[in-house]
Design a protein around this motif. Structure first.
Motif, PDB file in Angstrom:
ATOM      1  N   THR A 127       4.388  -6.655  13.917  1.00 12.20           N
ATOM      2  CA  THR A 127       3.555  -5.486  14.214  1.00 12.20           C
ATOM      3  C   THR A 127       2.758  -5.027  13.005  1.00 12.20           C
ATOM      4  O   THR A 127       1.772  -4.303  13.141  1.00 12.20           O
ATOM      5  CB  THR A 127       4.425  -4.323  14.720  1.00 12.20           C
ATOM      6  N   GLY A 128       3.173  -5.404  11.802  1.00 17.37           N
ATOM      7  CA  GLY A 128       2.376  -5.172  10.603  1.00 17.37           C
ATOM      8  C   GLY A 128       2.327  -3.750  10.104  1.00 17.37           C
ATOM      9  O   GLY A 128       3.287  -2.987  10.253  1.00 17.37           O
ATOM     10  N   PHE A 129       1.170  -3.387   9.553  1.00 18.27           N
ATOM     11  CA  PHE A 129       1.035  -2.105   8.854  1.00 18.27           C
ATOM     12  C   PHE A 129      -0.415  -1.664   8.763  1.00 18.27           C
ATOM     13  O   PHE A 129      -1.332  -2.452   8.996  1.00 18.27           O
ATOM     14  CB  PHE A 129       1.612  -2.228   7.437  1.00 18.27           C
ATOM     15  N   ARG A 130      -0.586  -0.392   8.423  1.00 16.03           N
ATOM     16  CA  ARG A 130      -1.878   0.155   7.987  1.00 16.03           C
ATOM     17  C   ARG A 130      -1.785   0.265   6.471  1.00 16.03           C
ATOM     18  O   ARG A 130      -0.721   0.592   5.942  1.00 16.03           O
ATOM     19  CB  ARG A 130      -2.135   1.570   8.520  1.00 16.03           C
ATOM     20  N   GLY A 131      -2.879   0.026   5.786  1.00 15.55           N
ATOM     21  CA  GLY A 131      -2.851   0.121   4.339  1.00 15.55           C
ATOM     22  C   GLY A 131      -4.157   0.640   3.773  1.00 15.55           C
ATOM     23  O   GLY A 131      -5.179   0.684   4.466  1.00 15.55           O
ATOM     24  N   ILE A 132      -4.103   1.024   2.499  1.00 18.06           N
ATOM     25  CA  ILE A 132      -5.297   1.454   1.786  1.00 18.06           C
ATOM     26  C   ILE A 132      -5.019   1.272   0.294  1.00 18.06           C
ATOM     27  O   ILE A 132      -3.896   1.467  -0.163  1.00 18.06           O
ATOM     28  CB  ILE A 132      -5.674   2.914   2.103  1.00 18.06           C
ATOM     29  N   PHE A 133      -6.046   0.858  -0.427  1.00 17.16           N
ATOM     30  CA  PHE A 133      -5.965   0.790  -1.882  1.00 17.16           C
ATOM     31  C   PHE A 133      -6.582   2.048  -2.468  1.00 17.16           C
ATOM     32  O   PHE A 133      -7.631   2.517  -2.002  1.00 17.16           O
ATOM     33  CB  PHE A 133      -6.727  -0.435  -2.416  1.00 17.16           C
ATOM     34  N   LEU A 134      -5.916   2.587  -3.495  1.00 13.49           N
ATOM     35  CA  LEU A 134      -6.424   3.741  -4.226  1.00 13.49           C
ATOM     36  C   LEU A 134      -6.619   3.308  -5.675  1.00 13.49           C
ATOM     37  O   LEU A 134      -5.909   2.426  -6.165  1.00 13.49           O
ATOM     38  CB  LEU A 134      -5.413   4.898  -4.175  1.00 13.49           C
ATOM     39  N   ARG A 135      -7.568   3.944  -6.363  1.00  9.85           N
ATOM     40  CA  ARG A 135      -7.834   3.587  -7.759  1.00  9.85           C
ATOM     41  C   ARG A 135      -7.731   4.815  -8.650  1.00  9.85           C
ATOM     42  O   ARG A 135      -8.208   5.891  -8.319  1.00  9.85           O
ATOM     43  CB  ARG A 135      -9.230   2.988  -7.912  1.00  9.85           C
ATOM     44  N   LEU A 136      -7.093   4.607  -9.798  1.00  9.71           N
ATOM     45  CA  LEU A 136      -7.082   5.606 -10.871  1.00  9.71           C
ATOM     46  C   LEU A 136      -7.340   4.831 -12.158  1.00  9.71           C
ATOM     47  O   LEU A 136      -6.487   4.043 -12.582  1.00  9.71           O
ATOM     48  CB  LEU A 136      -5.750   6.347 -10.937  1.00  9.71           C
ATOM     49  N   GLY A 137      -8.513   5.010 -12.736  1.00 10.96           N
ATOM     50  CA  GLY A 137      -8.886   4.210 -13.902  1.00 10.96           C
ATOM     51  C   GLY A 137      -8.944   2.745 -13.515  1.00 10.96           C
ATOM     52  O   GLY A 137      -9.614   2.373 -12.561  1.00 10.96           O
ATOM     53  N   VAL A 138      -8.210   1.907 -14.232  1.00  8.96           N
ATOM     54  CA  VAL A 138      -8.195   0.470 -13.938  1.00  8.96           C
ATOM     55  C   VAL A 138      -7.045   0.077 -13.021  1.00  8.96           C
ATOM     56  O   VAL A 138      -6.893  -1.089 -12.672  1.00  8.96           O
ATOM     57  CB  VAL A 138      -8.130  -0.368 -15.243  1.00  8.96           C
ATOM     58  N   THR A 139      -6.221   1.040 -12.625  1.00 12.18           N
ATOM     59  CA  THR A 139      -5.023   0.753 -11.840  1.00 12.18           C
ATOM     60  C   THR A 139      -5.282   0.913 -10.347  1.00 12.18           C
ATOM     61  O   THR A 139      -5.865   1.896  -9.908  1.00 12.18           O
ATOM     62  CB  THR A 139      -3.878   1.691 -12.269  1.00 12.18           C
ATOM     63  N   LEU A 140      -4.805  -0.066  -9.585  1.00 14.50           N
ATOM     64  CA  LEU A 140      -4.876   0.003  -8.133  1.00 14.50           C
ATOM     65  C   LEU A 140      -3.479   0.237  -7.567  1.00 14.50           C
ATOM     66  O   LEU A 140      -2.517  -0.410  -7.968  1.00 14.50           O
ATOM     67  CB  LEU A 140      -5.431  -1.298  -7.551  1.00 14.50           C
ATOM     68  N   LEU A 141      -3.401   1.176  -6.635  1.00 19.09           N
ATOM     69  CA  LEU A 141      -2.171   1.498  -5.923  1.00 19.09           C
ATOM     70  C   LEU A 141      -2.433   1.237  -4.450  1.00 19.09           C
ATOM     71  O   LEU A 141      -3.373   1.783  -3.876  1.00 19.09           O
ATOM     72  CB  LEU A 141      -1.794   2.968  -6.148  1.00 19.09           C
ATOM     73  N   GLU A 142      -1.613   0.396  -3.836  1.00 15.74           N
ATOM     74  CA  GLU A 142      -1.742   0.102  -2.414  1.00 15.74           C
ATOM     75  C   GLU A 142      -0.667   0.881  -1.670  1.00 15.74           C
ATOM     76  O   GLU A 142       0.513   0.793  -2.003  1.00 15.74           O
ATOM     77  CB  GLU A 142      -1.573  -1.394  -2.173  1.00 15.74           C
ATOM     78  N   LEU A 143      -1.079   1.657  -0.676  1.00 17.97           N
ATOM     79  CA  LEU A 143      -0.145   2.392   0.171  1.00 17.97           C
ATOM     80  C   LEU A 143      -0.037   1.658   1.504  1.00 17.97           C
ATOM     81  O   LEU A 143      -1.054   1.311   2.110  1.00 17.97           O
ATOM     82  CB  LEU A 143      -0.640   3.826   0.396  1.00 17.97           C
ATOM     83  N   LEU A 144       1.189   1.433   1.954  1.00 21.56           N
ATOM     84  CA  LEU A 144       1.438   0.697   3.190  1.00 21.56           C
ATOM     85  C   LEU A 144       2.294   1.534   4.136  1.00 21.56           C
ATOM     86  O   LEU A 144       3.379   1.970   3.761  1.00 21.56           O
ATOM     87  CB  LEU A 144       2.180  -0.614   2.894  1.00 21.56           C
ATOM     88  N   GLU A 145       1.799   1.737   5.341  1.00 29.03           N
ATOM     89  CA  GLU A 145       2.560   2.421   6.388  1.00 29.03           C
ATOM     90  C   GLU A 145       2.905   1.371   7.446  1.00 29.03           C
ATOM     91  O   GLU A 145       2.045   0.946   8.221  1.00 29.03           O
ATOM     92  CB  GLU A 145       1.739   3.546   7.015  1.00 29.03           C
ATOM     93  N   TYR A 146       4.170   0.930   7.456  1.00 27.68           N
ATOM     94  CA  TYR A 146       4.602  -0.101   8.398  1.00 27.68           C
ATOM     95  C   TYR A 146       4.757   0.485   9.793  1.00 27.68           C
ATOM     96  O   TYR A 146       5.276   1.585   9.960  1.00 27.68           O
ATOM     97  CB  TYR A 146       5.920  -0.737   7.927  1.00 27.68           C
ATOM     98  N   ARG A 147       4.334  -0.261  10.784  1.00 28.07           N
ATOM     99  CA  ARG A 147       4.449   0.206  12.170  1.00 28.07           C
ATOM    100  C   ARG A 147       5.906   0.272  12.615  1.00 28.07           C
ATOM    101  O   ARG A 147       6.252   1.084  13.457  1.00 28.07           O
ATOM    102  CB  ARG A 147       3.622  -0.687  13.083  1.00 28.07           C
ATOM    103  N   GLU A 148       6.745  -0.577  12.053  1.00 30.20           N
ATOM    104  CA  GLU A 148       8.188  -0.540  12.332  1.00 30.20           C
ATOM    105  C   GLU A 148       8.919  -0.236  11.025  1.00 30.20           C
ATOM    106  O   GLU A 148       9.768  -1.012  10.579  1.00 30.20           O
ATOM    107  CB  GLU A 148       8.657  -1.866  12.933  1.00 30.20           C
ATOM    108  N   ALA A 149       8.596   0.896  10.450  1.00 22.93           N
ATOM    109  CA  ALA A 149       9.195   1.281   9.173  1.00 22.93           C
ATOM    110  C   ALA A 149      10.678   1.578   9.343  1.00 22.93           C
ATOM    111  O   ALA A 149      11.103   2.076  10.388  1.00 22.93           O
ATOM    112  CB  ALA A 149       8.486   2.506   8.616  1.00 22.93           C
ATOM    113  N   LEU A 150      11.438   1.269   8.322  1.00 28.47           N
ATOM    114  CA  LEU A 150      12.843   1.659   8.314  1.00 28.47           C
ATOM    115  C   LEU A 150      12.907   3.139   7.943  1.00 28.47           C
ATOM    116  O   LEU A 150      12.086   3.628   7.158  1.00 28.47           O
ATOM    117  CB  LEU A 150      13.623   0.824   7.305  1.00 28.47           C
ATOM    118  N   PRO A 151      13.870   3.867   8.479  1.00 24.16           N
ATOM    119  CA  PRO A 151      13.951   5.296   8.152  1.00 24.16           C
ATOM    120  C   PRO A 151      14.277   5.514   6.679  1.00 24.16           C
ATOM    121  O   PRO A 151      14.952   4.687   6.055  1.00 24.16           O
ATOM    122  CB  PRO A 151      15.078   5.814   9.041  1.00 24.16           C
TER     123      PRO A 151
END
Length: 171
Positions: free
Chosen positions: A53-77
């Motif tokens: 089922t996968g996930f929704r994601g987005i990359f965020l940037r602060l300076g030279v650093t990238l942070l990827e946020l992942l929201e899994y559709r079947e996330a564990l609690p």
């Protein structure tokens, strides 16, 4: 890049609510957002070790650093207990901030929780302020404020990383 040498790409963090996490990291901590994407299917499941089922994601940037946020559709609690930072694995993300009070206030207004603060002189005269917060999912965030370049150098030398130019992008 020399053969066999890696270049840093990004850090990924699993979150329970992508919209809430984007608000915290962007509005609360100053990251810039990329464009949301989705991934699912057999190939994603196989490479990432997650349900199809996968996930929704987005990359965020602060300076030279990238942070990827992942929201899994079947996330564990989320665990009911607070994660002990001594547990093997991700311990915290560390950010250097130009104004500690403003950074903490912004983070708290956008769903963060305050943990602790330390004011300590590493040898540069004035004190560095270090605060730990938690994001809306309980992930630890370290904020560092250096009052001047002398204290930045002293802190860097204390950590044993002065020779590798830390911090690389002082605000």
């Amino acid at each position: 890049m020399a053969r066999g040498v890696a270049a840093f790409s990004h850090i990924a963090v699993s979150v329970s609510n992508l919209d809430q996490a984007v608000d915290f990291y962007c509005s609360g901590l100053g990251f810039g957002p990329g464009v949301e994407y989705s991934a699912a299917g057999c190939e994603v499941a196989a490479i990432m070790g997650v349900p199809r089922t996968g996930f929704r994601g987005i990359f965020l940037r602060l300076g030279v650093t990238l942070l990827e946020l992942l929201e899994y559709r079947e996330a564990l609690p989320k665990s009911a207990r607070t994660r002990d930072p001594r547990e093997v694995g991700y311990a915290h993300i560390s950010l250097i901030v130009p104004d500690m009070h403003e950074a903490v206030d912004n983070a708290l207004r956008h769903g963060g929780a305050f943990c602790a603060q330390l004011d300590h002189a590493f040898g540069g005269g004035q004190k560095t302020t270090i605060a730990f917060l938690r994001d809306p999912d309980g992930n630890r965030i370290e904020l560092i404020f250096h009052p001047n370049s002398e204290e930045t150098r002293a802190h860097s030398n204390f950590l044993g990383i002065g020779a590798i130019r830390w911090p690389t992008d002082v605000v």
